[in-house]
Enzyme design. Structure first.
Site, PDB file in Angstrom:
ATOM      1  CB  THR A   1      -0.864   0.054   1.272  1.00  0.00           C
ATOM      2  OG1 THR A   1       0.009   0.068   2.392  1.00  0.00           O
ATOM      3  CG2 THR A   1      -1.763  -1.164   1.397  1.00  0.00           C
ATOM      4  CB  THR A   2      -1.151   4.020   0.312  1.00  0.00           C
ATOM      5  OG1 THR A   2      -1.397   3.373   1.538  1.00  0.00           O
ATOM      6  CG2 THR A   2      -2.349   4.793  -0.154  1.00  0.00           C
TER       7      THR A   2
END
Length: 284
Positions: free
Chosen positions: A49-50
């Protein structure tokens, strides 16, 4: 005369979909066709992520942090999560890191294969649909906890604008307006982008917007790694325009990140005065 060492299927006229070709002749090479061992725990697989993306007049920016996690452990601090799909598009990965990287590689070959077989570039909507099919093929893995949810964006040569596409684990595709975020820190990154985004952003302002959003995501989400000033590890950022896509040099990102983080240390809402940047542009 055909070489007996080459399977007959490889000598037949090609089809435009490389993944369909693999499904027919070498299905075990597809990421989604691999079976999991009994009792395997999905939480032990590194996750990434992100990812954030935003458009500006004449193009778009996609950026990703560098952290991969395995449960509550940092599995890797410098993973790449944003990749060129072809000359005019990029793809960012969130979810199970290993499967996501394999899916990106297959997607890259899929687009190149189509161009070679058909002699033309697939439309941006066509590229987005091809990625949707690859995600849908991974549904079995997703139901076992190994989900891959990428983000796709590119410059539409026909419309002359940057466009962003999001997906769900079933391969459902939806187009986003102006900006989009995915991953565990997406909620915080999206909040930052809502406050800072403007339709008339310059390219350098859009890059800084992405850095600000990733900083906010890392500030509140332990799975997201912000700019690491100690190890000099910074987000990966790609810019795509009518001239094609390019990955920003690390030294340029480092300079921007140093200024953004320095300003945030003084004020939690960032700088209030313009930041003088190379080329004479300013960011507020």
């Amino acid at each position: 005369m055909n070489d007996a060492r080459i399977p007959e299927g490889y000598m037949q006229p090609g089809i435009s979909s490389f993944s369909d070709f693999l499904s027919a002749h070498a299905p075990d090479l597809l990421p989604a066709r691999r079976s999991l061992p009994a009792g395997s725990a999905a939480e032990l697989a590194p996750h990434g992520t992100t990812i954030v993306a935003a458009t500006f007049p004449g193009g778009l920016v996609m950026a990703g942090d560098r952290r991969a996690t395995m449960g509550n452990v940092i599995a890797q601090r410098d993973i790449d999560k944003v990749f060129p799909a072809d000359e005019f598009s990029v793809v960012g990965i969130a979810g199970t890191a290993g499967l996501a990287v394999e899916m990106v590689r297959l997607f890259q070959v899929e687009l190149e294969h189509y161009e070679k077989i058909e002699g033309s570039i697939l439309s941006l909507d066509g590229k987005a649909n091809r990625l949707s099919a690859l995600i849908r093929a991974n549904l079995g893995m997703a139901m076992q906890g190994l989900a891959v949810v990428p983000m796709f964006a590119g410059f539409d040569l026909d419309r002359g604008i940057g466009r962003i596409f999001g997906y769900d684990v079933t391969g459902g595709r939806h187009e986003e307006t102006h900006f989009f975020t995915v991953g565990s820190g997406s909620l915080f990154a999206r909040g930052a982008m809502k406050k800072l985004y403007r339709e008339n952003l310059s390219e350098i302002e859009c890059v800084t917007l992405a850095l600000q959003a990733l900083y906010d995501a890392a500030d509140d989400d332990s799975a997201t790694g912000g700019p690491d000033l100690t190890r000099r590890i910074f987000p990966i950022i790609h810019v795509v325009t009518a001239d094609g896509g390019r990955k920003l040099p690390e030294d340029e990102i480092a300079e921007l990140a140093d200024r953004v983080v320095g300003a945030r240390m003084a004020r939690p809402d960032g700088p209030v005065a313009p930041l003088d940047l190379p080329g004479g542009e300013a960011i507020r």
